[in-house]
Design a protein around this motif. Structure first.
Motif, short mmCIF file in Angstrom:
data_model
loop_
_atom_site.label_atom_id
_atom_site.label_comp_id
_atom_site.label_asym_id
_atom_site.label_seq_id
_atom_site.Cartn_x
_atom_site.Cartn_y
_atom_site.Cartn_z
N HIS A 288 0.83 -1.14 0.03
CA HIS A 288 0.00 -0.07 0.13
C HIS A 288 0.73 1.04 0.06
N SER B 133 1.14 7.88 -6.89
CA SER B 133 0.45 8.44 -8.19
C SER B 133 -0.91 8.39 -8.16
N ALA C 163 -3.67 7.49 -9.45
CA ALA C 163 -4.24 6.24 -9.71
C ALA C 163 -4.01 5.23 -8.41
N GLY C 164 -2.82 5.18 -7.98
CA GLY C 164 -2.47 4.45 -6.93
C GLY C 164 -3.04 4.62 -5.52
N ALA D 283 -6.83 4.14 -5.72
CA ALA D 283 -7.10 2.84 -5.61
C ALA D 283 -7.03 2.33 -3.91
N GLN E 57 -9.57 0.73 -0.94
CA GLN E 57 -9.34 -0.40 -0.26
C GLN E 57 -9.31 -0.08 0.97
#
Lengths: 509, 366
Positions: free
Chosen positions: B212, B231, B233-234, B237, B241
């Motif tokens: 993570h 990033s 996007a990372g 995401a 989660q």
């Protein structure tokens, strides 16, 4: 060769224990008796055929037999061996797997070679705390293999990781292709148990992220066996990245490839790996591994990005755009794991591939500010002409660590000497470019003279004083890593008299 | 960014003279065993033991010497204000990834390295010492010595420059410091999850074993705050989660934590810094606790007896230092075992044989 003569005529001015001629038969027997009082008889080796496998490490041009080899299996035995050698005035050289490339584990002719080969146990692996407590003889890769079921791994990955041991990694502060992002050994060790030459055990570091007092862990890491013998280490484990992809980009000049590296970093990307190979290196590996490297390129870059799928997808597009913008005419992006590994196969096979096209090669290890790369490579090209030897260059481009591989044939009279002189000049180029003579292989015996070029006398004196704080009588790996000031004074003349230094085994008085 | 204007050149010459003057002063003080109290901006005057000796002010030795963003290396003089250095890095999209605490506007780079303190990002990115590449210093004889270098990988000679990080100025007056720097994350967001401390510790250690993008953690009371960096996007995401609520004004939150301006740090109760194995359960101490670094750093506001606090820390695999207290004490740092202390004394002898540099600041006899 010059490097091996630290106990030749100039030794007269050195402390007597450094002026090592091999021990006489009687002293040898007395030493063996003392050692057999500590260890079972089969763990003390004194016969020449038993000693022979220990005569060199990965720097095989330098060979010597020790007076004895000991194979302890407990920390208490290590402590007693060290205390005994200290009392007897016998030098001790610790050895892991013997894969080191700078002669750090080269035996001392009058000394004991202390093998940690029996310290092979992973004592504890805590997947929750993400640590592994290991003995020093555990192989680097074995730690990651043991951690793999938990999705963890040990980050430093020197190219010899299948064989090299954690104890040796700590002694050399080993790096690897991923250290730009994940650090060197010094960033990944939490704690060691260090046996001192007095036979005491120091706990250095802890299970916490820091410790009270001076950062002895930093001092001990990379100290090349001069300060103590590590008998246990606690290592940090990291989570395996979910995925990784690699970009292969070809350039028509090393300058353009270097600029592309700067552009990647400048864009705020820290790749997991960022490697460069010059044309000579790709030409050597491509026929060997068929990695798909374009042979007409002057330089190729391998740029690996890791993380989650989302992170990697976004970053790989940026890397691709930067490579194009930097003038690469030929870019490929790994589509799957097999292709990623194929891209890397060439880089990983660079050393054996060079070994295939040349009877011998000599691997150098300097670090330079990356912006000076083109200039240093041009300097190396000039030296190729001067010494009439070829050199292939592989480069950990992300962190500026250059590995020129000089091709030679040891069976041709004079080639080894030319090769060593070539190597010495490369290291001096690195210093002149604002870099260092060793990025990850250590000084050992190999680069000891270049230490005199890199550091002034007062700094070398400070290094000796630090050594004395741990090992006042200089029993631990004497004559390695830090040159004596006397040796440095001799060094200038040693260049001139190089031809006269050929028979180091002969006593000279 | 190479600096080379005429005024800067004059500045260089002035700095050269300043170092020569300091060297002479140290040499003189060594002869008479006159202790010197090294001080950059004075932001960490509260930290460490009783200060002895005449003031040795280093704030004038200031300025960035070399900064090439694409080399990821900066070299600056020790007296350079930390905020000036950080602003120069930020202008190039980079940062000191160990997020050093300042504790005042006057904080200098030299003080940050000498104290060796790291901020919230430490567990993810590394500590002050991890980023040190080279240090030039004046030792206790006034000798001008340079260790390490300005490149990322360097194993020539003992790693004396990293030894200076956290040595509290007891081994040398730091002059020029080279550090590895890192790009600032493209994107950051922070989350708050309602969890008690044992649940928080369990989750933090589990998450730290997964890839993570967690760059900072803080648990106090019933709130676990996480910062995600990377990033867009990372980070997005991972946020989906991990769950929890978005923290507004997250930058101010982490800054207040780093600078000890958060309410947890406000009162006069002694503040202990307790460094432990990250999996250690909440420490059996009276008062309040705040944890950072995935559980590896615990701050405790407690009136408990120092010996007891230290015992608790030791049993949790670590050590405790009295970080701030209404009154300074002789030995705020965790005592060392005999053999280690003896080695410390010998190293002090190496770099400062007359024992004049920041005498007693770290341990009474160093």
């Amino acid at each position: 060769m010059a490097g091996i003569t630290e106990h030749a005529p100039q030794a007269a001015a050195e402390p007597p224990h450094l002026a090592a001629t091999g021990l006489g038969t009687r002293e040898r027997a007395a030493l063996a008796a003392e050692l057999r009082a500590i260890l079972p008889a089969e763990s003390v080796l004194v016969e020449e055929e038993q000693l022979r496998p220990y005569e060199c490490d990965g720097l095989s041009a330098y060979r010597r037999l020790p007076a004895a080899v000991v194979l302890p299996s407990t920390e208490a035995e290590v402590c007693r061996i060290l205390a005994t050698c200290n009392r007897l005035g016998v030098p001790v050289v610790a050895r892991g797997a013997g894969t080191g490339l700078s002669g750090g584990a080269l035996p001392h002719p009058g000394g004991v070679l202390l093998s940690l080969a029996r310290f092979m146990r992973i004592l504890e692996l805590d997947p929750i705390a993400r640590t592994a407590r290991v003995q020093p003889g555990v192989r680097n890769l074995a730690v990651s293999e043991a951690a793999a079921p938990y999705g963890l791994y040990y980050a430093p990955d020197p190219s010899s990781q299948i064989a090299c041991t954690i104890g040796g990694n700590i002694a050399e502060n080993s790096g690897g292709v991923h250290c730009l992002k994940y650090g060197l050994t010094v960033h990944n060790v939490l704690r060691v148990r260090l046996c001192t030459i007095e036979g005491e055990v120091l706990e250095i570091g802890s299970e916490a992220l820091d410790s009270p007092g001076y950062d002895l862990l930093a001092l001990v890491t990379g100290s090349e066996g001069l300060l103590g013998v590590v008998t246990e280490a606690t290592l940090k484990l990291l989570p395996n990245p979910r995925t990784a992809r690699c970009v292969l980009a070809a350039f028509d000049s090393v300058t353009a490839a270097g600029d592309a590296v700067a552009a990647v970093i400048g864009a705020g990307i820290i790749p997991a790996g960022l490697e460069m190979m010059d044309k000579a290196a790709t030409a050597a590996v491509e026929p060997f591994v068929n990695a798909g490297y374009p042979l007409d390129a002057e330089a190729i870059l391998l740029c690996e990005v890791d993380g989650t799928e989302a992170e990697v997808g976004a970053e790989i597009d940026r890397v691709d755009a930067i490579m194009r913008g930097s003038g690469s005419q030929h870019i490929r992006i790994s589509r799957d794991e097999a292709e990623r590994l194929r891209f890397w196969s060439g880089r990983k096979a660079a050393f054996p591939a060079v070994g295939r096209i040349s009877p011998d090669y000599y691997c150098m290890d300097g670090t330079i500010p990356r912006k000076r790369l083109a200039e240093v490579l041009a300097g190396i090209a000039r030296l190729e002409k001067k010494y009439a030897l070829r050199c292939a260059n592989v480069f950990h481009a992300g962190d500026g660590n250059l590995h020129p591989l000089i091709l030679y044939d040891a069976n041709q009279p004079g080639e080894l000497e030319r090769c060593e002189a070539f190597g010495a000049e490369i290291l001096e180029l690195c210093i002149a470019a604002g870099g260092t003579i060793t990025g990850e292989h250590g000084v050992g015996i190999e680069k000891i003279d270049q230490m005199c070029v890199q550091f002034p006398a007062e700094v070398l004196a400070a290094f000796h004083a630090v050594k004395h704080a741990f090992d006042p009588a200089e029993r631990l790996n004497p004559g390695k890593a830090i040159p004596s000031l006397h040796r440095c004074a001799e060094f200038g003349r040693m260049h001139v008299h190089r031809g006269a230094e050929r028979f180091p085994e002969l006593p000279r008085f | 960014m190479t600096q080379g204007s005429a005024s800067e050149f004059a500045g260089t010459s002035a700095m050269h003279n300043l170092v020569a003057h300091w060297s002479e002063r140290i040499r003189r003080c060594a002869e008479t065993a006159q202790p010197l109290r090294i001080r950059g901006g004075g932001s960490k005057d509260f930290y460490g033991a009783l200060k002895q000796g005449e003031l040795f002010a280093t704030g004038d030795y200031s300025g960035i010497l070399d900064y090439e963003p694409t080399e990821l290396v900066v070299t600056a003089r020790a007296g350079t204000p930390l905020r000036e250095l950080e602003a120069a890095l930020a202008a190039q999209g980079q940062m000191l990834a160990f997020e050093p605490p300042h504790f005042s506007e006057a904080a200098t780079l030299g003080g940050a390295i000498a104290s060796g303190l790291s901020g919230p990002r430490r567990a993810a990115s590394g500590s002050a010492r991890d980023f040190v590449l080279g240090i030039r210093l004046l030792d206790g004889r006034g000798q001008d010595l340079a260790f390490g270098g300005r490149v990322m990988k360097n194993v020539a000679g003992f790693d004396v420059s990293r030894l200076m990080a956290g040595a509290m100025g007891t081994l040398g007056v730091l002059l020029d410091i080279s550090l590895k720097v890192l790009p600032r994350p493209e994107h950051e967001l922070s989350l708050c999850l309602r969890l008690d401390s044992s649940e928080a510790l369990r989750h933090l250690n589990a998450w730290a074993g997964k890839p993570h993008p967690i760059s900072a953690t803080c648990h106090e009371g019933h709130c676990l705050t996480l910062r995600l960096s990377g990033s867009a996007a990372g980070v997005d995401a991972a946020a989906r989660q991990l769950g929890g609520e978005r923290v507004t004004q997250a930058a101010a939150f982490w800054r207040a934590l780093r600078e000890h301006e958060a309410s947890f740090f406000a009162d006069d109760t002694p503040l202990w810094r307790i460094s432990v194995r990250s999996t250690a359960p909440a420490l059996p101490l009276s008062g309040r606790q705040l944890l950072e670094w995935n559980g590896a750093l615990r701050w405790a506001k407690t009136d408990d007896d120092p010996a007891m606090v230290r015992d608790v820390a030791r049993k949790a695999g670590g050590h405790a230092s009295l970080f701030r207290a209404p009154r300074t004490i002789d030995s705020p740092f965790h005592p060392l075992p005999g053999a280690a202390m003896a080695l410390h004394r010998r190293l002090k002898q190496v770099f400062d044989p007359a024992g004049i540099l920041n005498r007693g600041r770290l341990y009474p006899d160093l």
